[in-house]
Design a protein around this motif. Structure first.
Motif, PDB file in Angstrom:
ATOM      1  N   ALA A 130      37.820  52.806  32.370  1.00  0.00           N
ATOM      2  CA  ALA A 130      38.035  52.507  30.963  1.00  0.00           C
ATOM      3  C   ALA A 130      37.427  51.162  30.573  1.00  0.00           C
ATOM      4  CB  ALA A 130      39.528  52.518  30.654  1.00  0.00           C
ATOM      5  N   LEU A 131      37.499  50.187  31.487  1.00  0.00           N
ATOM      6  CA  LEU A 131      36.959  48.864  31.203  1.00  0.00           C
ATOM      7  C   LEU A 131      35.442  48.903  31.076  1.00  0.00           C
ATOM      8  CD1 LEU A 131      38.018  46.003  30.832  1.00  0.00           C
ATOM      9  CD2 LEU A 131      37.687  45.611  33.267  1.00  0.00           C
ATOM     10  N   LEU A 132      34.798  49.689  31.900  1.00  0.00           N
ATOM     11  CA  LEU A 132      33.342  49.839  31.774  1.00  0.00           C
ATOM     12  C   LEU A 132      32.962  50.404  30.409  1.00  0.00           C
ATOM     13  CD1 LEU A 132      32.445  51.235  35.318  1.00  0.00           C
ATOM     14  CD2 LEU A 132      31.749  49.032  34.360  1.00  0.00           C
ATOM     15  N   VAL A 133      33.759  51.356  29.926  1.00  0.00           N
ATOM     16  CA  VAL A 133      33.479  51.925  28.615  1.00  0.00           C
ATOM     17  C   VAL A 133      33.783  50.915  27.514  1.00  0.00           C
ATOM     18  CG1 VAL A 133      34.125  53.751  26.999  1.00  0.00           C
ATOM     19  CG2 VAL A 133      33.897  54.267  29.428  1.00  0.00           C
ATOM     20  N   LEU A 134      34.885  50.191  27.639  1.00  0.00           N
ATOM     21  CA  LEU A 134      35.256  49.218  26.620  1.00  0.00           C
ATOM     22  C   LEU A 134      34.212  48.108  26.478  1.00  0.00           C
ATOM     23  CD1 LEU A 134      39.095  48.684  27.191  1.00  0.00           C
ATOM     24  CD2 LEU A 134      38.016  49.584  25.138  1.00  0.00           C
ATOM     25  N   LEU A 135      33.662  47.652  27.603  1.00  0.00           N
ATOM     26  CA  LEU A 135      32.756  46.507  27.584  1.00  0.00           C
ATOM     27  C   LEU A 135      31.292  46.892  27.391  1.00  0.00           C
ATOM     28  CD1 LEU A 135      34.286  44.370  30.485  1.00  0.00           C
ATOM     29  CD2 LEU A 135      34.684  44.166  28.019  1.00  0.00           C
ATOM     30  N   HIS A 136      30.923  48.102  27.813  1.00  0.00           N
ATOM     31  CA  HIS A 136      29.506  48.459  27.802  1.00  0.00           C
ATOM     32  C   HIS A 136      29.217  49.803  27.150  1.00  0.00           C
ATOM     33  CE1 HIS A 136      28.887  45.066  30.485  1.00  0.00           C
ATOM     34  NE2 HIS A 136      29.798  45.555  31.307  1.00  0.00           N
ATOM     35  N   LEU A 181      40.460  46.092  45.895  1.00  0.00           N
ATOM     36  CA  LEU A 181      39.015  45.990  45.670  1.00  0.00           C
ATOM     37  C   LEU A 181      38.672  46.219  44.195  1.00  0.00           C
ATOM     38  CD1 LEU A 181      36.135  45.739  46.769  1.00  0.00           C
ATOM     39  CD2 LEU A 181      36.194  48.191  47.245  1.00  0.00           C
ATOM     40  N   LEU A 182      39.296  47.218  43.598  1.00  0.00           N
ATOM     41  CA  LEU A 182      39.006  47.515  42.197  1.00  0.00           C
ATOM     42  C   LEU A 182      39.542  46.430  41.271  1.00  0.00           C
ATOM     43  CD1 LEU A 182      39.668  51.351  42.144  1.00  0.00           C
ATOM     44  CD2 LEU A 182      37.463  50.188  41.998  1.00  0.00           C
ATOM     45  N   ALA A 183      40.650  45.790  41.640  1.00  0.00           N
ATOM     46  CA  ALA A 183      41.136  44.666  40.840  1.00  0.00           C
ATOM     47  C   ALA A 183      40.107  43.534  40.810  1.00  0.00           C
ATOM     48  CB  ALA A 183      42.464  44.165  41.399  1.00  0.00           C
ATOM     49  N   SER A 184      39.435  43.323  41.948  1.00  0.00           N
ATOM     50  CA  SER A 184      38.365  42.317  41.983  1.00  0.00           C
ATOM     51  C   SER A 184      37.185  42.746  41.116  1.00  0.00           C
ATOM     52  CB  SER A 184      37.909  42.097  43.424  1.00  0.00           C
ATOM     53  OG  SER A 184      38.969  41.635  44.231  1.00  0.00           O
ATOM     54  N   VAL A 185      36.860  44.037  41.149  1.00  0.00           N
ATOM     55  CA  VAL A 185      35.787  44.542  40.288  1.00  0.00           C
ATOM     56  C   VAL A 185      36.133  44.337  38.824  1.00  0.00           C
ATOM     57  CG1 VAL A 185      34.557  46.634  39.579  1.00  0.00           C
ATOM     58  CG2 VAL A 185      34.991  46.207  41.999  1.00  0.00           C
ATOM     59  N   ASN A 186      37.371  44.605  38.449  1.00  0.00           N
ATOM     60  CA  ASN A 186      37.787  44.421  37.061  1.00  0.00           C
ATOM     61  C   ASN A 186      37.689  42.958  36.643  1.00  0.00           C
ATOM     62  OD1 ASN A 186      38.366  47.146  36.988  1.00  0.00           O
ATOM     63  ND2 ASN A 186      40.556  46.881  37.342  1.00  0.00           N
ATOM     64  N   ALA A 187      38.099  42.060  37.547  1.00  0.00           N
ATOM     65  CA  ALA A 187      37.990  40.635  37.241  1.00  0.00           C
ATOM     66  C   ALA A 187      36.529  40.217  37.074  1.00  0.00           C
ATOM     67  CB  ALA A 187      38.657  39.816  38.347  1.00  0.00           C
ATOM     68  N   TYR A 188      35.644  40.762  37.904  1.00  0.00           N
ATOM     69  CA  TYR A 188      34.219  40.446  37.773  1.00  0.00           C
ATOM     70  C   TYR A 188      33.659  40.950  36.441  1.00  0.00           C
ATOM     71  CZ  TYR A 188      29.189  40.760  38.466  1.00  0.00           C
ATOM     72  OH  TYR A 188      27.831  40.658  38.300  1.00  0.00           O
ATOM     73  N   ALA A 198      36.190  40.013  26.352  1.00  0.00           N
ATOM     74  CA  ALA A 198      36.967  39.693  27.549  1.00  0.00           C
ATOM     75  C   ALA A 198      38.428  39.424  27.199  1.00  0.00           C
ATOM     76  CB  ALA A 198      36.365  38.488  28.258  1.00  0.00           C
ATOM     77  N   GLN A 199      38.682  38.759  26.082  1.00  0.00           N
ATOM     78  CA  GLN A 199      40.057  38.455  25.690  1.00  0.00           C
ATOM     79  C   GLN A 199      40.832  39.731  25.373  1.00  0.00           C
ATOM     80  OE1 GLN A 199      39.464  35.690  22.457  1.00  0.00           O
ATOM     81  NE2 GLN A 199      39.621  33.906  23.797  1.00  0.00           N
ATOM     82  N   SER A 200      40.224  40.631  24.605  1.00  0.00           N
ATOM     83  CA  SER A 200      40.912  41.879  24.269  1.00  0.00           C
ATOM     84  C   SER A 200      41.077  42.759  25.502  1.00  0.00           C
ATOM     85  CB  SER A 200      40.140  42.633  23.184  1.00  0.00           C
ATOM     86  OG  SER A 200      38.819  42.938  23.619  1.00  0.00           O
ATOM     87  N   ALA A 201      40.080  42.764  26.391  1.00  0.00           N
ATOM     88  CA  ALA A 201      40.176  43.567  27.600  1.00  0.00           C
ATOM     89  C   ALA A 201      41.229  43.011  28.554  1.00  0.00           C
ATOM     90  CB  ALA A 201      38.823  43.629  28.301  1.00  0.00           C
ATOM     91  N   GLN A 202      41.364  41.680  28.608  1.00  0.00           N
ATOM     92  CA  GLN A 202      42.372  41.078  29.477  1.00  0.00           C
ATOM     93  C   GLN A 202      43.780  41.451  29.018  1.00  0.00           C
ATOM     94  OE1 GLN A 202      42.053  39.280  32.368  1.00  0.00           O
ATOM     95  NE2 GLN A 202      44.272  39.467  32.425  1.00  0.00           N
ATOM     96  N   LEU A 203      44.003  41.437  27.700  1.00  0.00           N
ATOM     97  CA  LEU A 203      45.298  41.864  27.165  1.00  0.00           C
ATOM     98  C   LEU A 203      45.554  43.327  27.490  1.00  0.00           C
ATOM     99  CD1 LEU A 203      47.801  41.241  25.427  1.00  0.00           C
ATOM    100  CD2 LEU A 203      46.457  41.902  23.418  1.00  0.00           C
ATOM    101  N   TRP A 204      44.521  44.143  27.377  1.00  0.00           N
ATOM    102  CA  TRP A 204      44.650  45.567  27.682  1.00  0.00           C
ATOM    103  C   TRP A 204      44.964  45.796  29.157  1.00  0.00           C
ATOM    104  CZ3 TRP A 204      41.779  48.882  30.782  1.00  0.00           C
ATOM    105  CH2 TRP A 204      41.998  50.242  30.592  1.00  0.00           C
ATOM    106  N   LEU A 205      44.377  44.987  30.045  1.00  0.00           N
ATOM    107  CA  LEU A 205      44.610  45.148  31.481  1.00  0.00           C
ATOM    108  C   LEU A 205      46.050  44.816  31.869  1.00  0.00           C
ATOM    109  CD1 LEU A 205      41.342  43.725  33.096  1.00  0.00           C
ATOM    110  CD2 LEU A 205      42.176  46.072  33.206  1.00  0.00           C
ATOM    111  N   ILE A 206      46.707  43.956  31.101  1.00  0.00           N
ATOM    112  CA  ILE A 206      48.115  43.658  31.386  1.00  0.00           C
ATOM    113  C   ILE A 206      48.985  44.855  31.049  1.00  0.00           C
ATOM    114  CG2 ILE A 206      50.050  42.146  30.784  1.00  0.00           C
ATOM    115  CD1 ILE A 206      48.016  39.952  30.207  1.00  0.00           C
TER     116      ILE A 206
END
Length: 353
Positions: A130-136, A181-188, A198-206
């Motif tokens: 989902a993060l890949l879609v949200l950001l790219h 491992l995927l948590a590290s990928v998400n942080a990257y 990044a701010q909106s995605a960080q809130l979404w990840l919580i």
């Protein structure tokens, strides 16, 4: 012979009515009063928690809330209730039910109380997709990205745990490793995104319901309903696998096919939840265990777990919006705290035993 003319037999167990079964051609439905009563009670409590959220600050009196729900209130009350509050409440109930059902399926599939999607990494994988879609990509395809990420994670974890046949501690360890491992990928991914994204995605990840909108509720509800309907016929076969693959096979259960179908449905439920509100933690872990203790049942306990998940997330969101914090508190913060208390209680209970 028409469907209505099919021979049907009804069985009961004595006068107590503790277990009854309705059988037809290709249909077997077992009714147990206590789990059914627990499911209804939890559903009513979840609905009550949502009703409290609609009137939480007193700005809209209960009478005007009811009027807005039935189209008889003022325009201001209708806007506050229908546009701002009701989508959040409804989405919280749907997401909580999806997490509870997914946790029940994962725990029964792995035969481990820690086998929930947030512990074994499936939520992290769904979040990555989902993060890949949200950001790219196009946000319209967030659900597809979450489903793809969760499914890919499930395949990787299954390959790592293949000697354990998707059971036991091997699955849990493989899931924790892949999830880390995927948590590290998400942080990257967050470090490479634009600041506002990044701010909106960080809130979404919580994990948050603060941005819930009306158009999100119906797709999530339809996805939940379709996946629950698909899971119900498989629950009986999944419970029979506790006897072992050979014994279940003697009763006509294809163990491999059943596990794959249950896994796909559980990943789909996780994707529904993650795409709507982010990777909310601990609800899928706690809901099945709490529901099983209340219903005193054995097996998957799909519907009680779904109702308990809806109650836990709805109540957690009510706490999140009621606390006197400087800004909106994401519901994932509250569920994380409650999950920590729950695990500490389990550890203390195990030590006393």
């Amino acid at each position: 012979m028409s469907v209505l003319e099919k021979p049907v037999a009804v069985r009961g167990r004595g006068r107590s009515g503790r277990t009854s079964a309705v059988r037809g051609r290709g249909l077997s439905l077992r009714l147990r009063p206590r789990p059914l009563a627990v499911t209804l009670l939890l559903t009513l409590l979840a609905a009550g928690s949502g009703a409290l959220a609609l009137t939480r600050d007193g700005l809209v009196p209960p009478a005007e809330v009811l009027g807005a729900l039935f189209g008889a209130g003022s325009e201001q009350a209708a806007f506050v209730v229908l546009e701002l509050r009701l989508p959040r409440v409804a989405l919280g109930l749907v997401v909580g039910a999806a997490l509870g059902a997914a946790g029940a399926l994962f725990q029964q599939l792995s035969r481990n109380p820690l086998g929930s999607p947030d512990i074994v990494g499936f939520n992290s994988g769904a979040a990555t997709g989902a993060l890949l879609v949200l950001l790219h990509g196009d946000p319209v395809y967030v659900a597809a990205g979450a489903a793809g990420g969760g499914l890919a994670t499930a395949v990787i974890v299954q390959l790592l745990a293949r000697r354990g046949s998707f059971r036991g501690n091997r699955l849990i360890l493989a899931g924790i490793a892949v999830g880390s491992l995927l948590a590290s990928v998400n942080a990257y991914l967050l470090t490479r995104a634009a600041l506002d994204h990044a701010q909106s995605a960080q809130l979404w990840l919580i994990g948050s319901l603060g941005s819930a909108e009306r158009h999100q509720v119906l797709p999530a509800l339809l996805g939940l309903g379709a996946l629950l309907l698909a899971a119900l016929p498989l629950v009986r076969r999944l419970d029979l696998l506790e006897m072992g693959d050979e014994a279940a096979g003697g009763l006509g259960v294809d163990a491999g096919r059943t596990r794959v179908l249950v896994l796909l449905i559980a990943v789909g439920l996780s994707a529904v939840a993650v795409s709507a509100a982010g990777p909310i933690v601990f609800v899928a872990l706690c809901a099945p265990q709490l529901a099983r203790r209340l219903s005193r049942g054995t097996g998957t306990g799909l519907l009680p777990a779904a109702a308990m998940g809806a109650l836990l997330l709805s109540a957690s969101d009510l706490v999140a919006i009621s606390l006197p914090t400087a800004g909106p508190l994401p519901v994932g913060v509250v569920t994380g705290a409650l999950g920590g208390v729950y695990l500490a209680w389990l550890l203390g209970r195990g030590r006393r035993r």
